[in-house]
Every structure is written in C-alpha cells, then in structure tokens.
Design an enzyme around this catalytic site. Structure first.
Site, PDB file in Angstrom:
ATOM      1  N   LYS A 212     -26.559 -13.296 -27.115  1.00 46.08           N
ATOM      2  CA  LYS A 212     -26.718 -13.453 -28.564  1.00 46.08           C
ATOM      3  C   LYS A 212     -28.218 -13.563 -28.863  1.00 46.08           C
ATOM      4  CE  LYS A 212     -22.579 -16.219 -29.550  1.00 46.08           C
ATOM      5  NZ  LYS A 212     -22.151 -17.513 -30.098  1.00 46.08           N
TER       6      LYS A 212
ATOM      7  N   ARG B  40      -9.867 -19.879 -22.479  1.00 46.53           N
ATOM      8  CA  ARG B  40     -10.447 -19.123 -21.357  1.00 46.53           C
ATOM      9  C   ARG B  40      -9.520 -18.021 -20.856  1.00 46.53           C
ATOM     10  NH1 ARG B  40     -15.017 -21.753 -19.471  1.00 46.53           N
ATOM     11  NH2 ARG B  40     -15.023 -24.016 -19.584  1.00 46.53           N
TER      12      ARG B  40
ATOM     13  N   ASP C 184     -26.845 -17.854 -24.882  1.00 43.90           N
ATOM     14  CA  ASP C 184     -26.952 -18.337 -26.255  1.00 43.90           C
ATOM     15  C   ASP C 184     -28.404 -18.749 -26.487  1.00 43.90           C
ATOM     16  OD1 ASP C 184     -25.482 -18.916 -28.712  1.00 43.90           O
ATOM     17  OD2 ASP C 184     -25.851 -21.020 -28.259  1.00 43.90           O
TER      18      ASP C 184
ATOM     19  N   ASP D 111     -14.915 -20.387 -23.686  1.00 41.10           N
ATOM     20  CA  ASP D 111     -14.012 -21.419 -24.180  1.00 41.10           C
ATOM     21  C   ASP D 111     -14.568 -22.172 -25.373  1.00 41.10           C
ATOM     22  OD1 ASP D 111     -14.769 -24.567 -22.870  1.00 41.10           O
ATOM     23  OD2 ASP D 111     -16.055 -22.845 -22.559  1.00 41.10           O
TER      24      ASP D 111
ATOM     25  N   GLU E  45     -23.693 -15.101 -15.337  1.00 41.95           N
ATOM     26  CA  GLU E  45     -23.406 -15.966 -16.479  1.00 41.95           C
ATOM     27  C   GLU E  45     -22.468 -15.240 -17.439  1.00 41.95           C
ATOM     28  OE1 GLU E  45     -22.885 -18.710 -17.736  1.00 41.95           O
ATOM     29  OE2 GLU E  45     -24.806 -19.579 -18.310  1.00 41.95           O
ATOM     30  N   ASP E  46     -21.745 -15.996 -18.243  1.00 48.16           N
ATOM     31  CA  ASP E  46     -20.836 -15.393 -19.212  1.00 48.16           C
ATOM     32  C   ASP E  46     -21.558 -14.956 -20.478  1.00 48.16           C
ATOM     33  OD1 ASP E  46     -21.308 -18.006 -20.024  1.00 48.16           O
ATOM     34  OD2 ASP E  46     -19.215 -18.513 -20.377  1.00 48.16           O
TER      35      ASP E  46
ATOM     36  N   LYS F 230     -18.094 -22.876 -15.914  1.00 46.57           N
ATOM     37  CA  LYS F 230     -16.801 -22.307 -15.629  1.00 46.57           C
ATOM     38  C   LYS F 230     -16.633 -20.965 -16.334  1.00 46.57           C
ATOM     39  CE  LYS F 230     -14.687 -26.879 -15.440  1.00 46.57           C
ATOM     40  NZ  LYS F 230     -13.720 -27.769 -16.131  1.00 46.57           N
ATOM     41  N   GLY F 231     -17.418 -20.754 -17.365  1.00 48.48           N
ATOM     42  CA  GLY F 231     -17.221 -19.600 -18.235  1.00 48.48           C
ATOM     43  C   GLY F 231     -17.319 -18.244 -17.579  1.00 48.48           C
TER      44      GLY F 231
ATOM     45  N   PHE G 117     -18.837 -17.258 -32.880  1.00 49.16           N
ATOM     46  CA  PHE G 117     -18.310 -18.083 -31.801  1.00 49.16           C
ATOM     47  C   PHE G 117     -17.161 -17.331 -31.148  1.00 49.16           C
ATOM     48  CE2 PHE G 117     -16.406 -21.423 -29.409  1.00 49.16           C
ATOM     49  CZ  PHE G 117     -17.480 -22.204 -29.038  1.00 49.16           C
ATOM     50  N   VAL G 118     -17.382 -16.911 -29.901  1.00 53.70           N
ATOM     51  CA  VAL G 118     -16.409 -16.079 -29.192  1.00 53.70           C
ATOM     52  C   VAL G 118     -15.749 -16.847 -28.060  1.00 53.70           C
ATOM     53  CG1 VAL G 118     -17.438 -13.867 -29.812  1.00 53.70           C
ATOM     54  CG2 VAL G 118     -18.251 -15.055 -27.781  1.00 53.70           C
TER      55      VAL G 118
END
Length: 178
Positions: A130, A164, A102, A158, A98-99, A42-43, A151-152
C-alpha cells in the site's frame, strides 16, 4: 464471514497469477543459489507456502513473528519480535516473505536485522503493498501488486485473527472494523 466483505479485490485465480509472477522473478534472480526464506508470521503463511512451492532453488524455511498492530487496524509504530528465526543467516541469501507492506516499519526493521546478522543478501517478497501508507522507505524487490488504502483480509490477511482462511482477498466493510 463472507457477508463482511464489501468486494473481492483478488480472486483465487488472480492470486495464483500474482504468486507465479513473484516466483518467476525470484527464480530468475537467484538461479540455483540456496536461500533462507524467512516467513513473517502469521499473515504471510499462505502466500509463502504457495510461493515456496514455485521456487526452483534449495530453500531453507524459517519463521519470524513481528507485530505492530495488536488487534487494531492501525500500526502502533512499535515493533515487537514475538518469534525469532532459528537459522544462522551469516553469509546466506535471505528472502523475507511478507503478506502486505503498510507503513514499512516492520520490514525495514527485519531487513536491517538480517543485515546486522551478516546475511550475504537480504531481499523482500511481498504479496501486496500500500504505497500511500508507507511511512518508512523499504526497498522491496518483489511485489505481487500495489493496492489502494483499503482494509483487506483473506489469503492469510486478518482482522484480529479472523478471515485468514478466505480463499480470496476481499475489502472488509468499514462497519466491521470501525
């Protein structure tokens, strides 16, 4: 929810600049070739909506939901595909949106899956990456910005489905997720 933010990493204006930069590179690479944009839910919903509006070619939009987090802040290492795309990608240009990258596990899996399904090309566009957290090397053609290991949240990102809707990307206070 704003009180949970330690600092703003990217303002609304800066986010527009990142989206514009990624869109310019995609437009230059694809020209007028049609693409299938696979939005990773969902990001990346907000980023992808802004990005797709800036693209000059015909864009089919499809959705995939994959997760390795659950409600936590660390990747479990196990990828679950919760929703698959509906389009046949055989012979098509696929752009996975993609958001944030990681560990790289999810995108590595999704990119290989699109290749296995016969896509003519598979490229990745991500708003954030990252690098210090990458466990799996995944070639990413379009990156909005590389960020440190913070952590963003916001702009689609989210923590357990919260934050969000923030119009910026902020660093979450550690005590909120500790």
């Amino acid at each position: 929810m704003h009180k949970d933010i330690k600092e703003i990493m990217f303002t609304e204006s800066e986010l527009r600049g990142l989206v514009d930069s990624v869109a310019e590179r995609i437009n230059a690479d694809y020209g007028d070739e049609e693409i299938i944009a696979v939005v990773v839910l969902k990001g990346s919903l907000i980023f992808s909506a802004d990005l797709i509006r800036k693209l000059n070619m015909n864009v089919r939009v499809d959705f995939m939901q994959a997760s390795s987090y659950g409600a936590g802040t660390e990747s479990s290492g196990t990828i679950k595909i919760k929703k698959d795309i509906e389009n046949d990608v055989r012979g098509k240009n696929v752009l996975i949106i993609e958001d944030i990258i990681d560990s790289g596990r999810t995108l590595s899996l999704l990119k290989q899956e699109m290749k296995n399904r016969g896509a003519a090309s598979v490229k990745i566009a991500t708003l954030l990456s990252k690098p210090s957290r990458h466990v799996v090397k995944v070639e990413t053609e379009y990156i909005g910005a590389e960020i440190p290991d913070e952590f963003v949240v916001g702009y689609g990102l989210d923590l357990a489905e919260k934050y969000r809707n923030l119009p910026y990307i902020g660093v979450l206070k550690p005590e909120v997720y500790a």
